[in-house]
Design an enzyme around this catalytic site. Structure first.
Site, PDB file in Angstrom:
ATOM      1  N   HIS A 124      -1.540   7.225   7.596  1.00 27.66           N
ATOM      2  CA  HIS A 124      -0.604   8.145   6.921  1.00 27.66           C
ATOM      3  C   HIS A 124      -1.270   9.492   6.631  1.00 27.66           C
ATOM      4  O   HIS A 124      -0.604  10.523   6.609  1.00 27.66           O
ATOM      5  CB  HIS A 124      -0.130   7.555   5.595  1.00 27.66           C
ATOM      6  N   GLN A 126       3.246  10.005   1.354  1.00 22.83           N
ATOM      7  CA  GLN A 126       4.537   9.320   1.292  1.00 22.83           C
ATOM      8  C   GLN A 126       5.344   9.721   0.061  1.00 22.83           C
ATOM      9  O   GLN A 126       6.560   9.517   0.038  1.00 22.83           O
ATOM     10  CB  GLN A 126       4.346   7.798   1.296  1.00 22.83           C
ATOM     11  N   CYS A 130       6.652  -0.583   6.482  1.00 24.72           N
ATOM     12  CA  CYS A 130       6.210   0.628   5.790  1.00 24.72           C
ATOM     13  C   CYS A 130       7.310   1.074   4.850  1.00 24.72           C
ATOM     14  O   CYS A 130       8.490   1.047   5.216  1.00 24.72           O
ATOM     15  CB  CYS A 130       5.923   1.723   6.836  1.00 24.72           C
ATOM     16  N   LEU A 131       6.925   1.493   3.654  1.00 26.36           N
ATOM     17  CA  LEU A 131       7.915   1.954   2.682  1.00 26.36           C
ATOM     18  C   LEU A 131       8.652   3.200   3.175  1.00 26.36           C
ATOM     19  O   LEU A 131       9.742   3.501   2.697  1.00 26.36           O
ATOM     20  CB  LEU A 131       7.242   2.234   1.333  1.00 26.36           C
ATOM     21  N   HIS A 165      -3.513   1.053   8.361  1.00 22.01           N
ATOM     22  CA  HIS A 165      -2.133   1.538   8.218  1.00 22.01           C
ATOM     23  C   HIS A 165      -2.068   2.688   7.199  1.00 22.01           C
ATOM     24  O   HIS A 165      -1.470   3.732   7.477  1.00 22.01           O
ATOM     25  CB  HIS A 165      -1.229   0.373   7.783  1.00 22.01           C
ATOM     26  N   GLU A 166      -2.708   2.477   6.035  1.00 17.04           N
ATOM     27  CA  GLU A 166      -2.622   3.498   4.983  1.00 17.04           C
ATOM     28  C   GLU A 166      -3.337   4.785   5.405  1.00 17.04           C
ATOM     29  O   GLU A 166      -2.840   5.892   5.168  1.00 17.04           O
ATOM     30  CB  GLU A 166      -3.200   2.985   3.664  1.00 17.04           C
ATOM     31  N   GLY A 214       0.834  -1.184   0.000  1.00 16.30           N
ATOM     32  CA  GLY A 214       0.000   0.000   0.000  1.00 16.30           C
ATOM     33  C   GLY A 214       0.867   1.232   0.000  1.00 16.30           C
ATOM     34  O   GLY A 214       2.071   1.169   0.269  1.00 16.30           O
TER      35      GLY A 214
END
Ligand code: NI
Length: 176
Positions: free
Chosen positions: A145, A51, A99-100, A141-142, A46
């Site tokens: 952000h 981000q 997480c990226l 999670h997304e 995701g």
């Protein structure tokens, strides 16, 4: 176009993102395409617009059954704009997240087990789903952000936070 992903420490990841006001525009479709390219390039589960430094309430996610990730459920490829989450019940479930924006790390995070989410896609078409488990985790999670929350902020016990290759030697895990 693949865009650079901001890493934890960048103040732009801590801001509350703005709602999208115009749908089905070339700009919004281009943003989603860049997010898809970036997520695919990094093999993520995701990605949220902040981000890649874009201050808008847009997330994408999607996970397909993969023998490398036997524990990850299937999550449909989704573009979710201006999402709203409503937990169903108070039951929480702990699970490992990555997480990226926090590359190479994993942490144990409690999330609501079941929830309903709604919003629209890039064309402005409504999305309304009731989900649980891994799908519910990815959405939480997304959407975090979009409110400037990174998963390490939700790790209750930092004994359960560390490097993926140390915690899970020889085992691939997903970045979100
Ligand atoms: Ni993330």
């Amino acid at each position: 176009m693949i865009r650079p992903v901001l890493r934890m420490g960048d103040p732009r990841l801590l801001a509350r993102a703005r709602p999208v006001e115009m749908f089905d525009t070339p700009e919004l479709h281009a943003l989603v395409e860049d997010m898809r390219d970036t997520m695919a390039h990094l093999d993520g589960a995701g990605l949220a617009a902040p981000q890649i430094g874009v201050d808008l309430r847009v997330v994408i996610f999607g996970v397909h059954r993969n023998p490398r990730y036997p524990d990850a459920g299937e999550v449909p490829d989704t573009v979710l704009v201006n999402p709203r989450l409503s937990p169903l019940g108070l039951a929480m479930e702990e699970g490992w997240e990555g997480c990226l924006s926090v590359p190479g790390m994993r942490g144990l995070v409690a999330r609501y087990r079941r929830l309903r989410y709604d919003g629209v896609d890039a064309a402005g078409q409504p999305i309304d789903r009731t989900v649980e488990g891994f799908h519910a985790r990815v959405v939480q999670h997304e959407c975090d952000h979009l409110d400037g929350i990174l998963y390490p902020m939700r790790v209750r016990d930092l004994a359960n936070f560390g490097f993926a290759d140390v915690l899970f030697p020889g085992q691939p895990t997903l970045d979100e």
